[in-house]
Design a protein around this motif. Structure first.
Motif, mmCIF file in Angstrom:
data_model
loop_
_atom_site.group_PDB
_atom_site.id
_atom_site.type_symbol
_atom_site.label_atom_id
_atom_site.label_comp_id
_atom_site.label_asym_id
_atom_site.label_seq_id
_atom_site.Cartn_x
_atom_site.Cartn_y
_atom_site.Cartn_z
ATOM 1 N N TYR A 82 0.678 -1.372 0.061
ATOM 2 C CA TYR A 82 0.161 -0.070 0.030
ATOM 3 C C TYR A 82 1.001 1.120 -0.108
ATOM 4 N N GLY A 83 2.209 1.164 0.099
ATOM 5 C CA GLY A 83 3.138 2.321 0.218
ATOM 6 C C GLY A 83 3.225 2.896 -1.188
ATOM 7 N N THR A 124 -6.253 -8.175 3.777
ATOM 8 C CA THR A 124 -6.463 -8.156 5.102
ATOM 9 C C THR A 124 -6.074 -6.807 5.722
ATOM 10 N N SER A 125 -5.359 -5.856 5.061
ATOM 11 C CA SER A 125 -5.033 -4.634 5.634
ATOM 12 C C SER A 125 -6.131 -3.731 6.277
ATOM 13 N N PRO A 126 -7.447 -3.775 5.428
ATOM 14 C CA PRO A 126 -8.570 -2.794 5.763
ATOM 15 C C PRO A 126 -9.164 -3.416 7.303
ATOM 16 N N PHE A 127 -8.682 -4.586 7.573
ATOM 17 C CA PHE A 127 -9.386 -5.233 8.658
ATOM 18 C C PHE A 127 -8.637 -4.576 10.248
ATOM 19 N N ILE A 128 -7.273 -3.936 9.822
ATOM 20 C CA ILE A 128 -6.568 -3.955 10.852
ATOM 21 C C ILE A 128 -6.345 -2.660 11.461
ATOM 22 N N GLN A 129 -6.583 -2.298 12.792
ATOM 23 C CA GLN A 129 -7.220 -1.095 13.252
ATOM 24 C C GLN A 129 -6.007 -0.009 13.335
ATOM 25 N N GLU A 130 -4.845 -0.521 13.470
ATOM 26 C CA GLU A 130 -3.729 0.290 13.468
ATOM 27 C C GLU A 130 -3.285 1.202 12.419
ATOM 28 N N GLU A 133 -5.771 3.944 12.423
ATOM 29 C CA GLU A 133 -5.146 5.210 13.596
ATOM 30 C C GLU A 133 -3.867 6.027 13.236
ATOM 31 N N ALA A 134 -3.123 5.300 12.498
ATOM 32 C CA ALA A 134 -2.103 5.827 11.615
ATOM 33 C C ALA A 134 -2.502 6.829 10.390
ATOM 34 N N GLY A 135 -3.773 6.651 10.073
ATOM 35 C CA GLY A 135 -4.305 7.493 8.879
ATOM 36 C C GLY A 135 -3.756 7.136 7.517
ATOM 37 N N LYS A 136 -3.801 5.672 7.425
ATOM 38 C CA LYS A 136 -3.104 5.055 6.007
ATOM 39 C C LYS A 136 -4.484 5.249 5.066
ATOM 40 N N ALA A 138 -5.170 5.089 1.883
ATOM 41 C CA ALA A 138 -5.427 4.120 0.906
ATOM 42 C C ALA A 138 -5.865 2.916 1.432
ATOM 43 N N ILE A 139 -5.670 2.737 2.708
ATOM 44 C CA ILE A 139 -6.193 1.608 3.175
ATOM 45 C C ILE A 139 -7.572 1.889 3.784
ATOM 46 N N ILE A 140 -7.798 2.908 4.383
ATOM 47 C CA ILE A 140 -9.034 3.148 5.033
ATOM 48 C C ILE A 140 -10.029 3.402 3.717
ATOM 49 N N GLU A 141 -9.800 3.866 2.684
ATOM 50 C CA GLU A 141 -10.644 3.786 1.551
ATOM 51 C C GLU A 141 -11.143 2.288 1.129
ATOM 52 N N GLN A 142 -10.606 1.288 1.637
ATOM 53 C CA GLN A 142 -11.127 0.048 1.159
ATOM 54 C C GLN A 142 -12.413 -0.380 2.049
ATOM 55 N N ASN A 143 -13.447 -0.998 1.520
ATOM 56 C CA ASN A 143 -14.748 -1.294 2.236
ATOM 57 C C ASN A 143 -14.367 -2.696 2.910
ATOM 58 N N LYS A 144 -14.181 -2.830 4.053
ATOM 59 C CA LYS A 144 -13.885 -4.183 4.599
ATOM 60 C C LYS A 144 -15.275 -4.925 4.767
ATOM 61 N N TYR A 145 -16.288 -4.314 5.052
ATOM 62 C CA TYR A 145 -17.574 -4.738 5.178
ATOM 63 C C TYR A 145 -18.064 -5.577 3.880
ATOM 64 N N ARG A 146 -17.872 -4.777 2.915
ATOM 65 C CA ARG A 146 -18.196 -5.439 1.640
ATOM 66 C C ARG A 146 -17.362 -6.780 1.252
ATOM 67 N N GLN A 147 -15.872 -6.672 1.888
ATOM 68 C CA GLN A 147 -15.095 -7.709 1.408
ATOM 69 C C GLN A 147 -15.702 -9.027 2.238
ATOM 70 N N LEU A 148 -15.826 -8.527 3.542
ATOM 71 C CA LEU A 148 -16.329 -9.716 4.435
ATOM 72 C C LEU A 148 -17.629 -10.151 3.743
ATOM 73 N N ASP A 149 -18.455 -9.724 3.184
ATOM 74 C CA ASP A 149 -19.663 -10.213 2.822
ATOM 75 C C ASP A 149 -19.489 -11.263 1.661
#
Length: 282
Positions: A82-83, A124-130, A133-136, A138-149
């Motif tokens: 993601y970097g 898995t990165s969109p599921f990791i809370q840290e 908190e770090a304001g990443k 590109a990761i935050i933009e991903q929809n983890k709930y859609r992926q889990l569905d």
């Protein structure tokens, strides 16, 4: 090709051939796999920027150049990827004959004696809370709930004999560097139990691990493609080692065999998973 279905699992590898990446690749080539799974963090330290990034040549094409490694590579996305540009890694699938990353998460299937083996590759990165908190971003933009569905739907609809899920972060880890990912234990593990997932493949920790918690799912960590770090062991740990290497998996009818090999080709550990035993245990 080997009897049955044989594939390699390698993670956390792309460092321009340094830190034993070349030696590990040479041993991978001696296994003659049908295909290869990457558990993410494909390019250090910050992924690739474009299709012209020299990392493609220096950390992938020139390292895994052996004829036996010119087989399909099924890629998962790691946090370091993601970097850079995930889009570049996806688009590389269009110009490479072996690199397969059609989307952030996807499925593919293999067949053995007309029986289906289902692989679900997650991000898995969109599921990791840290990372939130770090304001990443590109990761935050991903929809983890859609992926889990999607993951739940794929598992629920599948009649595959073997079900294997791939992700970068381990749910269970004995390494003191990261340890367990409670977010994945909460989100993934109940689905693994409900839909009888046989194996979860991950990286992130720079070592080799195998865990067998309660339930039928084995949790494998293969993140020793280049840099390695200290590992450990706790109650559910079947095996752990801090050395360069990879996992070799063979599926033959009702038996799935897991082997861990180091950069010299030495077998460090072997585990046989019996399908009948898993089925009867539920």
């Amino acid at each position: 090709m080997s009897e049955g279905l044989q594939f390699l699992v390698i993670g956390d590898w792309g460092r321009g051939g340094t830190l034993e990446q070349i030696e590990t690749a040479d041993q991978m080539a001696k296994q003659s796999p049908d295909f290869i799974i990457s558990t993410g963090d494909n390019f250090y330290d910050e992924g690739v920027e474009s299709l012209d990034d020299p990392h493609w040549r220096d950390s992938y094409e020139n390292i895994y150049h052996h004829s036996s490694l010119q087989v399909p590579w099924y890629i998962s996305v790691g946090n370091h990827d993601y970097g850079g540009s995930i889009r570049a890694q996806i688009d590389y699938s269009l110009i490479s004959s072996r690199w397969n990353l059609p989307a952030h998460y996807y499925s593919f299937r293999q067949y053995l004696n007309q029986e289906e083996v289902l692989f679900l590759v997650t991000d898995t990165s969109p599921f990791i809370q840290e990372y939130y908190e770090a304001g990443k971003s590109a990761i935050i933009e991903q929809n983890k709930y859609r992926q889990l569905d999607w993951l739940k739907s794929e598992l629920a609809l599948s009649s595959a004999k073997w079900k294997i899920v791939v992700g970068h972060h381990p749910a269970y880890s004995s390494s003191p560097f990261h340890g367990n990912a409670d977010e994945l234990i909460d989100a993934f593990v109940p689905l693994f139990k409900q839909y009888q997932v046989d194996l979860y493949l991950s990286g992130h920790e720079h070592d080799l691990q195998l865990h067998k918690p309660l339930g039928n799912t084995y949790h494998l960590v293969s993140g020793a493609g280049s840099e390695v770090r200290e590992t450990g062991s706790y109650g559910i740990t079947q095996f752990s080692a801090s050395c360069n290497g990879f996992a070799l998996i063979n599926i033959n009818d009702d038996i799935l065999t897991i082997r861990f090999l180091d950069k010299k080709g030495t077998t460090l550990y072997q585990e046989k998973v019996m399908k009948e035993a898993v089925t009867l245990g539920n």
